[in-house]
Write an enzyme that holds these catalytic residues in place. Structure first.
Site, PDB file in Angstrom:
ATOM      1  N   LYS A 103     -10.155 -24.520 -67.630  1.00  0.00           N
ATOM      2  CA  LYS A 103     -10.717 -23.502 -68.474  1.00  0.00           C
ATOM      3  C   LYS A 103     -10.201 -22.302 -67.947  1.00  0.00           C
ATOM      4  O   LYS A 103     -10.747 -21.436 -68.231  1.00  0.00           O
ATOM      5  CB  LYS A 103     -12.286 -23.668 -68.517  1.00  0.00           C
ATOM      6  N   ARG A 105      -8.383 -19.167 -68.002  1.00  0.00           N
ATOM      7  CA  ARG A 105      -8.156 -18.073 -69.004  1.00  0.00           C
ATOM      8  C   ARG A 105      -7.011 -17.489 -68.895  1.00  0.00           C
ATOM      9  O   ARG A 105      -6.452 -16.883 -67.722  1.00  0.00           O
ATOM     10  CB  ARG A 105      -9.337 -17.097 -69.043  1.00  0.00           C
ATOM     11  N   ASP A 130     -21.342 -31.084 -64.428  1.00  0.00           N
ATOM     12  CA  ASP A 130     -21.313 -29.761 -64.149  1.00  0.00           C
ATOM     13  C   ASP A 130     -22.413 -29.500 -63.256  1.00  0.00           C
ATOM     14  O   ASP A 130     -23.420 -30.445 -62.959  1.00  0.00           O
ATOM     15  CB  ASP A 130     -21.735 -29.287 -65.414  1.00  0.00           C
ATOM     16  N   THR A 138     -19.947 -24.144 -72.410  1.00  0.00           N
ATOM     17  CA  THR A 138     -18.854 -24.942 -71.638  1.00  0.00           C
ATOM     18  C   THR A 138     -19.128 -26.533 -71.798  1.00  0.00           C
ATOM     19  O   THR A 138     -18.123 -27.033 -72.143  1.00  0.00           O
ATOM     20  CB  THR A 138     -18.878 -24.472 -70.090  1.00  0.00           C
TER      21      THR A 138
END
Length: 240
Positions: A103, A105, A130, A138
């Site tokens: 993930k 960015r 998680d 997410t």
């Protein structure tokens, strides 16, 4: 800074030992003084045993246990996923796959991102790992990415489920996610009225055992050491 302030306040009122359950960042333990020991409990092995019981065929036939891949929700959870995988692999006796969702960015301050799967999940039963579910965004992106990548079924485990009257959208979002079988959370955060796709695991026995061992100066890290006890962790399912 906030965590450091909380640590100082706890020490000021006389706290001389701390037990934490699945900290978002393990380095938070360093905010306490050296003379205040901090135990960091990870309930992942208990959750792994839960999923083993859920996925295991009633006959106990190893050949009927599904092909499973444990998937870290992002790069920072690879360690949690590896520990979960190790326990599930030991209990099931089958090779368990490992993958993760990237993930990263592209630009500083960028809020949205496109999840990128590292690993092959085609035809696999996936379990997303998680530490916390808050907005559910997410988790939802991970689940949808796995289904689009060929996963046959997708489950999820998150230690802390921050659901409640202030955050009904998150639980609704997961309930309406067609690709999700269900997400398992622990009871570290008080929640009521959860939908059918959110199940709860009671971790009170784990905390109680850790406290008892601490009082008698016994090993706390050995609680979930399957190599030493040769048994599955005790599973306590909590009613909603």
């Amino acid at each position: 800074i906030a965590a450091a302030d909380v640590a100082r306040m706890l020490e000021t009122v006389g706290v001389d030992k701390v037990m934490c359950l699945d900290l978002h960042n393990d380095s938070l333990r360093g905010f306490f003084s050296p003379y205040v020991p901090v135990e960091h409990l990870l309930p992942g092995p208990v959750a792994a045993a839960y999923f083993h019981e859920e996925l295991e065929d009633s006959s106990g036939d190893l050949a009927k246990f599904p092909n499973v891949t444990v998937v870290a929700a992002h790069e920072g959870h690879v360690y949690r996923a590896k520990e979960f995988r190790k326990v599930l692999q030991k209990l099931s006796g089958k090779d368990i796959g490992l993958a993760f969702i990237s993930k990263v960015r592209q630009f500083p301050g960028q809020k949205s991102y496109e999840p990128y799967l590292v690993g092959d999940v085609t035809g696999q039963t996936c379990i997303v790992i998680d530490d916390i579910v808050n907005t559910g965004e997410t988790m939802q992106k991970c689940i949808e990415q796995l289904k689009e990548s060929g996963a046959s079924k997708v489950y999820a485990w998150a230690t802390h489920g921050v659901f409640g009257d202030h955050n009904r959208d998150a639980s609704k979002k997961l309930q309406e996610c067609d690709a999700l079988e269900y997400v398992l959370i622990s009871n570290t955060v008080a929640t009521t009225g959860l939908p059918s796709k959110i199940k709860k695991l009671n971790v009170a026995p784990l905390v109680a055992e850790a406290i008892a061992r601490s009082l008698y100066n016994q090993s706390i890290t050995g609680i979930l050491n399957l190599d030493s006890i040769g048994l599955k962790p005790k599973i306590v399912k909590e009613e909603k």
